[in-house]
Design a protein around this motif. Structure first.
Motif, PDB file in Angstrom:
ATOM      1  N   LYS A  15       0.821  -1.209   0.000  1.00 64.17           N
ATOM      2  CA  LYS A  15       0.000   0.000   0.000  1.00 64.17           C
ATOM      3  C   LYS A  15       0.856   1.259   0.000  1.00 64.17           C
ATOM      4  O   LYS A  15       0.509   2.251  -0.649  1.00 64.17           O
ATOM      5  N   GLU A  16       1.963   1.253   0.722  1.00 66.15           N
ATOM      6  CA  GLU A  16       2.781   2.442   0.847  1.00 66.15           C
ATOM      7  C   GLU A  16       3.811   2.575  -0.270  1.00 66.15           C
ATOM      8  O   GLU A  16       4.181   3.683  -0.656  1.00 66.15           O
ATOM      9  N   GLU A  17       4.299   1.419  -0.812  1.00 71.49           N
ATOM     10  CA  GLU A  17       5.430   1.436  -1.739  1.00 71.49           C
ATOM     11  C   GLU A  17       5.038   1.345  -3.215  1.00 71.49           C
ATOM     12  O   GLU A  17       5.774   1.823  -4.078  1.00 71.49           O
ATOM     13  N   THR A  18       3.915   0.713  -3.530  1.00 70.34           N
ATOM     14  CA  THR A  18       3.591   0.480  -4.948  1.00 70.34           C
ATOM     15  C   THR A  18       2.221   1.023  -5.344  1.00 70.34           C
ATOM     16  O   THR A  18       1.651   0.599  -6.345  1.00 70.34           O
ATOM     17  N   THR A  19       1.666   1.950  -4.580  1.00 67.89           N
ATOM     18  CA  THR A  19       0.385   2.558  -4.940  1.00 67.89           C
ATOM     19  C   THR A  19       0.540   4.072  -5.022  1.00 67.89           C
ATOM     20  O   THR A  19       1.428   4.661  -4.404  1.00 67.89           O
ATOM     21  N   ILE A  20      -0.341   4.680  -5.791  1.00 68.77           N
ATOM     22  CA  ILE A  20      -0.319   6.127  -5.970  1.00 68.77           C
ATOM     23  C   ILE A  20      -1.701   6.685  -5.655  1.00 68.77           C
ATOM     24  O   ILE A  20      -2.714   6.116  -6.076  1.00 68.77           O
ATOM     25  N   ASN A  21      -1.749   7.765  -4.893  1.00 65.23           N
ATOM     26  CA  ASN A  21      -3.003   8.430  -4.562  1.00 65.23           C
ATOM     27  C   ASN A  21      -3.295   9.472  -5.635  1.00 65.23           C
ATOM     28  O   ASN A  21      -2.684  10.542  -5.658  1.00 65.23           O
ATOM     29  N   HIS A  22      -4.244   9.158  -6.535  1.00 66.41           N
ATOM     30  CA  HIS A  22      -4.505  10.036  -7.666  1.00 66.41           C
ATOM     31  C   HIS A  22      -5.164  11.353  -7.264  1.00 66.41           C
ATOM     32  O   HIS A  22      -5.219  12.279  -8.079  1.00 66.41           O
ATOM     33  N   SER A  23      -5.682  11.431  -6.055  1.00 68.13           N
ATOM     34  CA  SER A  23      -6.250  12.706  -5.619  1.00 68.13           C
ATOM     35  C   SER A  23      -5.155  13.720  -5.281  1.00 68.13           C
ATOM     36  O   SER A  23      -5.414  14.919  -5.178  1.00 68.13           O
ATOM     37  N   LYS A  24      -3.908  13.245  -5.142  1.00 74.39           N
ATOM     38  CA  LYS A  24      -2.774  14.119  -4.819  1.00 74.39           C
ATOM     39  C   LYS A  24      -1.756  14.196  -5.956  1.00 74.39           C
ATOM     40  O   LYS A  24      -1.292  15.277  -6.312  1.00 74.39           O
ATOM     41  N   ASN A  25      -1.379  13.040  -6.513  1.00 81.07           N
ATOM     42  CA  ASN A  25      -0.351  13.012  -7.566  1.00 81.07           C
ATOM     43  C   ASN A  25      -0.674  11.924  -8.580  1.00 81.07           C
ATOM     44  O   ASN A  25      -1.408  10.976  -8.292  1.00 81.07           O
ATOM     45  N   PHE A  26      -0.119  12.056  -9.765  1.00 79.62           N
ATOM     46  CA  PHE A  26      -0.196  10.996 -10.760  1.00 79.62           C
ATOM     47  C   PHE A  26       1.105  10.190 -10.789  1.00 79.62           C
ATOM     48  O   PHE A  26       1.125   9.059 -11.269  1.00 79.62           O
ATOM     49  N   VAL A  27       2.193  10.793 -10.306  1.00 79.22           N
ATOM     50  CA  VAL A  27       3.480  10.116 -10.157  1.00 79.22           C
ATOM     51  C   VAL A  27       3.968  10.399  -8.742  1.00 79.22           C
ATOM     52  O   VAL A  27       3.969  11.550  -8.310  1.00 79.22           O
ATOM     53  N   LYS A  28       4.388   9.360  -8.048  1.00 81.02           N
ATOM     54  CA  LYS A  28       4.815   9.537  -6.661  1.00 81.02           C
ATOM     55  C   LYS A  28       6.066  10.404  -6.614  1.00 81.02           C
ATOM     56  O   LYS A  28       7.079  10.087  -7.264  1.00 81.02           O
ATOM     57  N   PRO A  29       6.062  11.492  -5.858  1.00 81.25           N
ATOM     58  CA  PRO A  29       7.201  12.431  -5.863  1.00 81.25           C
ATOM     59  C   PRO A  29       8.523  11.800  -5.428  1.00 81.25           C
ATOM     60  O   PRO A  29       9.571  12.097  -6.006  1.00 81.25           O
ATOM     61  N   ASP A  30       8.502  10.915  -4.428  1.00 84.09           N
ATOM     62  CA  ASP A  30       9.748  10.345  -3.913  1.00 84.09           C
ATOM     63  C   ASP A  30      10.167   9.054  -4.608  1.00 84.09           C
ATOM     64  O   ASP A  30      11.205   8.487  -4.291  1.00 84.09           O
ATOM     65  N   ASN A  31       9.343   8.565  -5.553  1.00 82.44           N
ATOM     66  CA  ASN A  31       9.687   7.352  -6.316  1.00 82.44           C
ATOM     67  C   ASN A  31       8.984   7.426  -7.660  1.00 82.44           C
ATOM     68  O   ASN A  31       7.807   7.083  -7.789  1.00 82.44           O
ATOM     69  N   LYS A  32       9.715   7.866  -8.684  1.00 78.98           N
ATOM     70  CA  LYS A  32       9.126   8.109 -10.001  1.00 78.98           C
ATOM     71  C   LYS A  32       8.617   6.842 -10.685  1.00 78.98           C
ATOM     72  O   LYS A  32       7.895   6.928 -11.677  1.00 78.98           O
ATOM     73  N   ARG A  33       8.985   5.657 -10.182  1.00 82.05           N
ATOM     74  CA  ARG A  33       8.520   4.415 -10.807  1.00 82.05           C
ATOM     75  C   ARG A  33       7.098   4.071 -10.374  1.00 82.05           C
ATOM     76  O   ARG A  33       6.451   3.208 -10.982  1.00 82.05           O
ATOM     77  N   VAL A  34       6.623   4.715  -9.336  1.00 78.97           N
ATOM     78  CA  VAL A  34       5.279   4.409  -8.829  1.00 78.97           C
ATOM     79  C   VAL A  34       4.263   5.303  -9.537  1.00 78.97           C
ATOM     80  O   VAL A  34       4.083   6.478  -9.187  1.00 78.97           O
ATOM     81  N   HIS A  35       3.623   4.736 -10.556  1.00 77.71           N
ATOM     82  CA  HIS A  35       2.570   5.437 -11.298  1.00 77.71           C
ATOM     83  C   HIS A  35       1.814   4.422 -12.150  1.00 77.71           C
ATOM     84  O   HIS A  35       2.232   3.260 -12.272  1.00 77.71           O
ATOM     85  N   THR A  36       0.720   4.859 -12.742  1.00 74.64           N
ATOM     86  CA  THR A  36      -0.063   3.993 -13.643  1.00 74.64           C
ATOM     87  C   THR A  36      -0.286   4.708 -14.972  1.00 74.64           C
ATOM     88  O   THR A  36      -1.314   4.513 -15.621  1.00 74.64           O
ATOM     89  N   GLN A  37       0.674   5.519 -15.380  1.00 72.86           N
ATOM     90  CA  GLN A  37       0.531   6.315 -16.594  1.00 72.86           C
ATOM     91  C   GLN A  37       0.428   5.456 -17.850  1.00 72.86           C
ATOM     92  O   GLN A  37      -0.241   5.826 -18.815  1.00 72.86           O
ATOM     93  N   GLY A  38       1.110   4.299 -17.850  1.00 73.65           N
ATOM     94  CA  GLY A  38       1.084   3.437 -19.029  1.00 73.65           C
ATOM     95  C   GLY A  38      -0.298   2.896 -19.326  1.00 73.65           C
ATOM     96  O   GLY A  38      -0.782   2.956 -20.462  1.00 73.65           O
ATOM     97  N   ILE A  39      -0.969   2.352 -18.301  1.00 73.46           N
ATOM     98  CA  ILE A  39      -2.300   1.793 -18.524  1.00 73.46           C
ATOM     99  C   ILE A  39      -3.319   2.917 -18.700  1.00 73.46           C
ATOM    100  O   ILE A  39      -4.303   2.764 -19.433  1.00 73.46           O
ATOM    101  N   GLU A  40      -3.088   4.082 -18.080  1.00 72.62           N
ATOM    102  CA  GLU A  40      -3.977   5.227 -18.300  1.00 72.62           C
ATOM    103  C   GLU A  40      -3.928   5.652 -19.770  1.00 72.62           C
ATOM    104  O   GLU A  40      -4.956   5.991 -20.363  1.00 72.62           O
ATOM    105  N   SER A  41      -2.735   5.609 -20.355  1.00 75.97           N
ATOM    106  CA  SER A  41      -2.601   5.931 -21.770  1.00 75.97           C
ATOM    107  C   SER A  41      -3.356   4.920 -22.628  1.00 75.97           C
ATOM    108  O   SER A  41      -3.952   5.276 -23.655  1.00 75.97           O
ATOM    109  N   LYS A  42      -3.336   3.667 -22.205  1.00 78.58           N
ATOM    110  CA  LYS A  42      -4.059   2.627 -22.948  1.00 78.58           C
ATOM    111  C   LYS A  42      -5.556   2.895 -22.944  1.00 78.58           C
ATOM    112  O   LYS A  42      -6.232   2.671 -23.951  1.00 78.58           O
ATOM    113  N   TRP A  43      -6.095   3.391 -21.831  1.00 80.41           N
ATOM    114  CA  TRP A  43      -7.529   3.718 -21.793  1.00 80.41           C
ATOM    115  C   TRP A  43      -7.854   4.784 -22.835  1.00 80.41           C
ATOM    116  O   TRP A  43      -8.880   4.697 -23.515  1.00 80.41           O
ATOM    117  N   ARG A  44      -6.981   5.792 -22.956  1.00 84.08           N
ATOM    118  CA  ARG A  44      -7.238   6.855 -23.932  1.00 84.08           C
ATOM    119  C   ARG A  44      -7.231   6.298 -25.351  1.00 84.08           C
ATOM    120  O   ARG A  44      -8.056   6.678 -26.181  1.00 84.08           O
TER     121      ARG A  44
END
Length: 293
Positions: A253-282
């Motif tokens: 929960k703390e290391e591999t999830t992102i709170n989309h109400s605050k950020n789309f990419v985790k500030p302290d760990n740039k690998r934590v995001h779901t931008q790839g699958i979000e792009s697939k939805w588009r």
């Protein structure tokens, strides 16, 4: 083979594709390289693999066949059991159809690009009297959709993405919703779709959630079927994903999830995001009519 062409379409333009098929011999080599026609076929009589092409002495011949030593006079078309079997369109026009399908060309654009030689009258070299019609384009594109649908169906049967040392982004999206909160939300059938994309391989899956549910039981059942255990999974903080670590996945929960109400990419760990699958939805939703999104 179709997948290879579609992948190539995203990296090159039509000019570079045509450079690979400048001669009739190049066309057949291109077809075989991309597995759009088989590199060999079994003989119907002796069941040995036929690799010899007839006629070898006429490289510019329009039709080519496989022949077997057991029956030299019997010829089997190279395009047997393929989309091109019995087709009369030139190879370059076929490439235009694939390219136009991949980039969502309009029919007028496909017809313009299919006029390879650019001859306007029958007196000019390269004039083609058979005009590519809307019916022909529609027919070929429908076959391509069937091929893609069949490939997706085949992948569902036991095919999993990810694995140890692989990263997969997981997210869910609502199809059939209203835009900007306007309109009747029940006018169209709504459904939740769960998707996943592997960062290393680019493989992905999209699956409709049964009964329109996206609860933990539904999401975890799909993930277990579509993702290999040991995979590092990145998600948002929807509660339905809680407990994935107990199923054998590298999820926290703390290391591999992102709170989309605050950020789309985790500030302290740039690998934590779901931008790839979000792009697939588009990409997927762009393919749907606006009235059915």
């Amino acid at each position: 083979g179709l997948v290879c062409i579609m992948a190539a379409a995203g990296k090159v333009n039509l000019y570079r594709l045509f450079r690979q098929v400048e001669s009739p011999e190049d066309e057949f080599a291109f077809l075989r390289e991309k597995n759009l026609i088989p590199k060999s076929l079994p003989c119907n009589k002796c069941n040995t693999e036929m690799t010899k092409i007839y006629p070898l002495s006429r490289p510019s011949a329009k039709f080519k066949y496989y022949v077997c030593p057991c029956s030299p006079r019997e010829k089997t078309p190279l395009t047997r059991d393929t989309l091109l079997y019995g087709a009369s369109i030139p190879m370059k026009v076929y490439i235009v159809l694939l390219y136009g399908f991949a980039f969502r060309y309009k029919y007028d654009d496909v017809r313009r690009e299919a006029d390879i030689e650019g001859a306007d009258t029958s007196e000019e070299a390269g004039y083609i009297d058979k005009i590519l019609t809307n019916k022909t384009i529609s027919h070929w594109w429908e076959m391509l959709r069937i091929c893609i649908g069949q490939d997706m169906s085949d992948r569902e049967s036991g095919h999993k993405i990810g694995g140890v040392d692989f990263e997969v982004e997981i997210d869910e999206s609502l199809f059939g919703g209203v835009k900007y909160g306007r309109g009747n939300p029940f006018r169209h059938r709504q459904c939740w779709v769960l998707g996943g994309k592997c960062r290393q391989t680019g493989e992905c899956f999209l699956e409709i959630c049964p009964d329109g549910l996206r609860n933990g039981e539904t999401l975890k059942e799909i993930i277990l079927r579509r993702v290999k255990k040991g995979t590092t999974i990145y998600t948002d903080q929807w509660k339905g994903y809680y407990g994935l670590q107990s199923l054998g996945f590298d999820w926290d929960k703390e290391e591999t999830t992102i709170n989309h109400s605050k950020n789309f990419v985790k500030p302290d760990n740039k690998r934590v995001h779901t931008q790839g699958i979000e792009s697939k939805w588009r990409q997927v939703k762009r393919q749907l009519p606006s009235s059915g999104r």
